[in-house]
Design a protein around this motif. Structure first.
Motif, PDB file in Angstrom:
ATOM      1  N   ALA A   1       3.692  22.401 -21.012  1.00 51.33           N
ATOM      2  CA  ALA A   1       2.524  21.534 -20.824  1.00 51.33           C
ATOM      3  C   ALA A   1       1.286  22.336 -20.426  1.00 51.33           C
ATOM      4  N   ASN A   2       1.472  23.404 -19.656  1.00 50.88           N
ATOM      5  CA  ASN A   2       0.348  24.239 -19.222  1.00 50.88           C
ATOM      6  C   ASN A   2      -0.070  25.268 -20.265  1.00 50.88           C
TER       7      ASN A   2
ATOM      8  N   GLY B   1       7.082  22.133 -17.691  1.00 49.19           N
ATOM      9  CA  GLY B   1       5.837  22.457 -16.998  1.00 49.19           C
ATOM     10  C   GLY B   1       5.088  23.597 -17.665  1.00 49.19           C
ATOM     11  N   ASN B   2       5.802  24.659 -18.007  1.00 41.50           N
ATOM     12  CA  ASN B   2       5.170  25.799 -18.669  1.00 41.50           C
ATOM     13  C   ASN B   2       4.655  25.438 -20.055  1.00 41.50           C
TER      14      ASN B   2
ATOM     15  N   GLU C   1       1.645  27.840 -21.186  1.00 40.06           N
ATOM     16  CA  GLU C   1       2.049  29.178 -20.751  1.00 40.06           C
ATOM     17  C   GLU C   1       3.116  29.799 -21.634  1.00 40.06           C
TER      18      GLU C   1
END
Length: 145
Positions: free
Chosen positions: A21-22, A18-19, A24
């Motif tokens: 993909a974002n 998730g991080n 971050e």
């Protein structure tokens, strides 16, 4: 050189996908461990041991989610640039070196200005190593019939 590590909260080991993909996560981090005097440059990888967790690694150490308490501070590294001294140049093969040398002798044909400068520095270092094996300058102007 002054290095400032602004992040004293826990490193975000969780939610690797998730991080990532974002956007971050950075590719590298300066990490200061509590038991060391200086920060280390570490690279972000996916954990082999913990599901959907990040890991920070370099040649000497690995930090996983269970090591989070040992991290005193950290800072993402967007890019590294040497502002004085020798410029970094990616490792080149011998044929690439010869091609760049030929381009330089022809006035930098098809080379951007910054590559011409870096290539000149590179050749100053590599000419000694190549001199015995390949006569780089000896064949210019000579044509075989």
């Amino acid at each position: 050189m002054k290095i400032v590590l602004t992040h004293t909260e826990g490193f975000p080991f969780e939610c690797y996908e998730g991080n990532l993909a974002n956007g971050e996560y950075a590719g590298a981090y300066l990490v200061k461990f509590r038991d060391t005097a200086f920060p280390e440059l570490m690279f972000l990888r996916e954990s082999d041991e913990f599901e959907d967790c990040a890991t920070l690694e370099n040649d000497s150490s690995i930090a996983e989610i269970n090591d989070a308490g040992a991290i005193e501070a950290w800072e993402p590294v967007d890019a590294c640039e040497i502002v004085s001294g020798e410029q970094y140049m990616p490792a080149l093969t011998r044929p690439e070196l010869l091609l760049l040398k030929t381009c330089l002798k022809r006035g930098g044909f098809n080379l951007p200005l910054e590559w011409r400068r870096m290539a000149k520095q590179l050749f100053a270092r590599f000419d000694r190593d190549l001199q015995g094996e390949i006569q780089l300058g000896g064949t210019d102007g000579q044509k075989s019939n």
